[in-house]
Design an enzyme around this catalytic site. Structure first.
Site, short mmCIF file in Angstrom:
data_model
loop_
_atom_site.label_atom_id
_atom_site.label_comp_id
_atom_site.label_asym_id
_atom_site.label_seq_id
_atom_site.Cartn_x
_atom_site.Cartn_y
_atom_site.Cartn_z
N PRO A 174 7.08 -4.51 6.02
CA PRO A 174 5.81 -3.79 6.17
C PRO A 174 4.63 -4.60 5.64
O PRO A 174 4.78 -5.37 4.71
CB PRO A 174 6.01 -2.52 5.33
CG PRO A 174 7.32 -2.63 4.67
CD PRO A 174 8.04 -3.81 5.19
N GLY A 175 3.49 -4.41 6.28
CA GLY A 175 2.27 -5.03 5.78
C GLY A 175 2.10 -6.48 6.15
O GLY A 175 1.20 -7.15 5.67
N THR A 176 2.95 -7.01 7.02
CA THR A 176 2.83 -8.41 7.36
C THR A 176 1.94 -8.63 8.57
O THR A 176 1.80 -9.75 9.04
CB THR A 176 4.20 -9.03 7.64
OG1 THR A 176 4.94 -8.13 8.46
CG2 THR A 176 4.94 -9.27 6.36
N GLY A 177 1.37 -7.56 9.09
CA GLY A 177 0.40 -7.73 10.17
C GLY A 177 0.96 -7.51 11.57
O GLY A 177 0.42 -8.04 12.53
N LYS A 178 2.01 -6.71 11.68
CA LYS A 178 2.58 -6.46 13.00
C LYS A 178 1.60 -5.65 13.86
O LYS A 178 1.34 -6.00 15.01
CB LYS A 178 3.92 -5.73 12.88
CG LYS A 178 4.95 -6.56 12.15
CD LYS A 178 6.30 -5.87 12.09
CE LYS A 178 6.30 -4.63 11.21
NZ LYS A 178 6.07 -4.93 9.78
N THR A 179 1.08 -4.58 13.28
CA THR A 179 0.11 -3.78 14.00
C THR A 179 -1.11 -4.63 14.35
O THR A 179 -1.63 -4.58 15.47
CB THR A 179 -0.34 -2.59 13.14
OG1 THR A 179 0.80 -1.99 12.56
CG2 THR A 179 -1.10 -1.58 13.96
N GLU A 196 18.51 -22.15 -3.10
CA GLU A 196 18.28 -22.62 -1.73
C GLU A 196 18.37 -24.15 -1.64
O GLU A 196 18.86 -24.68 -0.66
CB GLU A 196 16.92 -22.15 -1.21
CG GLU A 196 16.78 -20.63 -1.06
CD GLU A 196 17.79 -20.04 -0.09
OE1 GLU A 196 18.23 -20.75 0.84
OE2 GLU A 196 18.16 -18.86 -0.27
P1 ADP Z 1 2.39 -3.83 9.55
O1 ADP Z 1 2.09 -3.23 10.87
O2 ADP Z 1 3.20 -5.10 9.66
O3 ADP Z 1 2.98 -2.90 8.55
P2 ADP Z 1 -0.44 -4.08 9.43
O4 ADP Z 1 -0.67 -4.86 10.66
O5 ADP Z 1 -0.69 -2.63 9.49
O6 ADP Z 1 1.03 -4.31 8.90
O7 ADP Z 1 -1.27 -4.75 8.26
C1 ADP Z 1 -1.99 -4.00 7.34
C2 ADP Z 1 -3.24 -4.74 6.90
O8 ADP Z 1 -2.89 -5.89 6.17
C3 ADP Z 1 -4.07 -5.24 8.05
O9 ADP Z 1 -4.96 -4.27 8.48
C4 ADP Z 1 -4.78 -6.43 7.44
O10 ADP Z 1 -5.92 -6.04 6.74
C5 ADP Z 1 -3.80 -6.96 6.44
N1 ADP Z 1 -3.03 -8.08 6.99
C6 ADP Z 1 -1.69 -8.13 7.17
N2 ADP Z 1 -1.30 -9.32 7.67
C7 ADP Z 1 -2.43 -10.05 7.84
C8 ADP Z 1 -2.68 -11.36 8.34
N3 ADP Z 1 -1.70 -12.16 8.77
N4 ADP Z 1 -3.96 -11.78 8.36
C9 ADP Z 1 -4.95 -10.98 7.94
N5 ADP Z 1 -4.78 -9.74 7.47
C10 ADP Z 1 -3.54 -9.27 7.40
ZN ZN Z 2 22.42 -18.47 -0.40
#
Ligand code: ADP
Ligand code: ZN
Length: 657
Positions: free
Chosen positions: A224-229, A446
């Protein structure tokens, strides 16, 4: 959506009308339908004097009802006797009971009035209302409330009639706040992979004219939070197409059939807006593997929803211009049918950012802030191992809040460090934030894998190693696996040795062993069992395969004694490889230490970095060989031959015992 709002209004009116009708029926339904008329006191007196009245009811609030003889009523109301009903009457107010009593007595004595007189207490309207109507209102209210709840009232979609509508949020194209790839920092690999989708959405003809097939779906896999959305939005933004966003759990309802109908509705809406992107967050809510255990009954509703999703995805042609992107952090629990060709056949990994990527993410989120010169992006990125993009966005925001609280003109370094501390405190429990000590251990572990796979002839060649946590694993290494149909014992032993290299390095260089190696151990144990019980590779049980392919048989096809033997052989095999791993690590101790240090600093290292430390890999794998011969003729395979002797002795050693 506009149309939804309108619908809601209609339904509100619908409810109101029903409620009014019901209340009306309740209040007046069984009452008399006879004619009544309000008259003033003198008129009332004259009606009584003229002998029109047959019955008088006096209420305690000085209201009087005078029931009329039918003939007289026709006179007064000037209408047909039929229309007047059974008990026509007039209503009036009196000044005082006493006066009225006297007046009536007078009329009785003169014989003008000889009907009955009753004195009654007025039924209290409010009381009656409470008893009769209130339960009804409560009931209706409760009903409406429940309906709203069931249809996901949070989004304002009200009413039972909306329950089958999709809950997708629509982001129209041509908005000013369009998100593009610029807004997604790092994630170069993932961006590269989705570029083709953008290209297709921009110019579908180019592909379809050539008869090419375009992916209908892409699965974004990552924590979560890696920017999939964000990435999915950026695809829509780059292609300038509308973007439907919803979560997998929006499909799941307590009504049977609702999920499937929502899927249908979603695709219907999307077809109207095509080309467009549908983004389904947390697809595992619907996409989990369908029930394998028929006895449990499974979740039929979720299955129906999933089936509908599959049908819809199969149903639209590649040229209809809808691309479904879905996000999950666990691709392994998804139903295999979802991952089949023509559906989500493309998996794009979106991982936690490494050091350089974190720097880039900071770059994006620092831009809107007013910064002091003391802020150093390098340092910030170093201070935040294991943070996701969302966590970093959070750090920036928190730092600004801390600075504002202290009435500062600009955000400075200390604000950021405080923000990091605060967020680490919050994150430690729920996600994989590493302490420096942990980071060191993982780097050693690693580096152990990397070192051994470099020096073992049959280990798969290394591509990259990272200590950025991903999924359940704390670190990871990528290898270029050889394509092979059969595997020799030597290859399996080398592989096991390399896998054990992680635990071995931990034991040798930290003095402790940790749970970090659990995954490795599981793999090694399974492999060892396979070698001995299935592949007949043990000296004590040669050429025997105890593989039992009937799934539901719980009986072992061998005796207790053999079971014990297998167990012992497995233990011995693994022990031997573990000792071998330790021995090799000690031989290359300095290189391993350098590698671990580099990993700790950079978080990712590539084959080139390993080569810089250890020199050229003494072995070339078969797949590399093929690659090399096309480029540089035979030189490379020669080097491989030249250095071969020493580890071969090693393996011969294995074989002897
Ligand atoms: P996910 O869908 O993977 O849970 P989100 O796309 O909702 O995550 O990301 C949440 C917020 O985190 C985004 O609105 C953005 O502000 C920040 N964020 C996450 N990844 C990035 C990235 N690679 N570059 C810039 N901002 C990011
Ligand atoms: Zn290992």
């Amino acid at each position: 959506m506009a149309s939804n709002k309108k619908n809601n209004n209609y339904f509100t009116w619908f409810y109101l009308t029903i409620a009014t009708l019901l209340i009306g029926i309740y209040m007046f339904g069984d009452g008399n339908t006879s004619a009544t008329k309000q008259v003033n006191y003198s008129d009332l007196n004259s009606y009584i004097e003229r002998g029109f009245v047959k019955e008088i009811v006096i209420y305690n609030d000085n209201e009087v009802e005078a029931y009329l003889y039918p003939d007289s009523a026709v006179n007064i109301f000037k209408s047909d006797a039929k229309k007047l009903g059974e008990r026509p009457m007039v209503i009036s107010e009196i000044m005082s009971q006493e006066n009225f009593d006297n007046f009536l007595k007078e009329q009785q004595s003169t014989g003008r009035f000889n009907g009955t007189i009753r004195v009654e207490k007025k039924p209290e309207l409010w009381n009656g209302f409470l008893i009769n109507i209130l339960p009804l209102i409560i009931f209706i209210g409760l009903w409406i409330f429940l309906m709203r709840k069931m249809s996901g009232g949070a989004q304002g979609g009200g009413g039972v009639f909306n329950v089958g509508k999709s809950q997708a949020k629509l982001f129209e194209k041509d908005k000013n706040d369009r998100i593009t790839f610029k807004d997604v920092a790092g994630q170069e690999g993932a961006k590269q992979e989705v570029k083709e989708i953008v290209d297709f959405l921009r110019n579908p003809k180019k592909y379809t004219e050539l008869g090419g097939k375009i992916p209908k779906g892409a699965l974004l896999v990552g924590p979560p939070g890696t920017g999939k959305t964000l990435l999915a939005k950026a695809v829509a933004g780059e292609a300038n197409v509308p973007f439907f966003s919803l979560s997998g759990s929006d499909f799941v309802e307590m009504f049977v059939g609702v999920g499937a109908s929502r899927v249908r509705d979603l695709f219907r809406q999307a077809k109207e807006k095509a080309p467009c992107i549908i983004f389904i967050d947390e697809i595992d809510a619907v996409g989990r593997a369908r029930g394998k255990n028929p006895a449990m009954g499974g979740n039929d509703e979720r299955e129906n929803t999933l089936n509908q999703l599959l049908t819809e995805m199969d149903g639209f042609g590649t040229n209809s211009g809808i691309i479904v992107m879905a996000a999950t952090n666990r691709a392994d629990i998804l139903d295999k049918a979802l991952l089949r060709a023509g559906r989500f056949d493309r998996q794009i990994h979106v991982d936690l950012p490494d050091l350089n990527e974190r720097k880039a993410v900071f770059g994006v989120h620092l831009k809107p802030l007013k910064l002091d010169e003391s802020v150093d992006v390098d340092l910030l990125a170093r201070q935040t191992p294991g943070f996701s993009g969302a966590d970093i966005a959070n750090v920036c925001n928190e730092a600004a809040l801390i600075a504002a609280r202290q009435q500062k003109k600009a955000v400075d370094k200390q604000d950021f460090l405080d923000a990091v501390d605060r967020i680490v405190g919050g994150l430690e429990k729920k996600s994989k934030v590493m302490t420096n000590h942990e980071k060191e251990t993982i780097a050693l572990h690693e580096a152990g894998h990397a070192t051994l796979s470099w020096f073992l002839e049959h280990a798969n060649p290394l591509i990259k190693v990272t200590i950025v946590p991903r999924g359940r694993a704390l670190g990871a290494a990528w290898y270029l696996p050889e394509e092979r149909q059969i595997t020799t014992k030597e290859q399996m032993l080398d592989e096991m040795c390399a896998i054990l290299g992680g635990r071995a390095a931990e034991e040798l260089f930290t003095g402790h062993i940790s749970t970090g190696a659990m995954n490795d151990l599981e793999r090694v144990t399974k492999q060892a069992y396979g070698m001995i019980a299935y592949a007949g590779m043990s000296d004590k049980l040669p050429n025997l395969c105890y593989y039992n392919n009937s799934e539901y048989s719980f009986q072992r096809p061998y005796s207790e004694k053999t079971a014990e033997l297998i167990d012992n052989e497995v233990k011995e095999l693994i022990n031997k490889q573990y000792e071998r791993a330790k021995k090799m690590l000690l031989e290359h101790k300095e290189g391993h230490a350098q590698l671990a240090k580099l990993l700790q600093e950079n978080e990712v290292i590539f084959a080139e970095d390993v080569e810089k430390i250890f020199g050229k890999r003494p072995w070339t794998s078969r797949s590399e060989e093929i690659f090399d011969t096309t480029k540089e003729a035979a030189t490379d395979s020669k080097t491989a031959e030249e250095v071969q002797p020493s580890p071969e002795e090693n393996i011969k050693d294995e074989n002897k015992q």
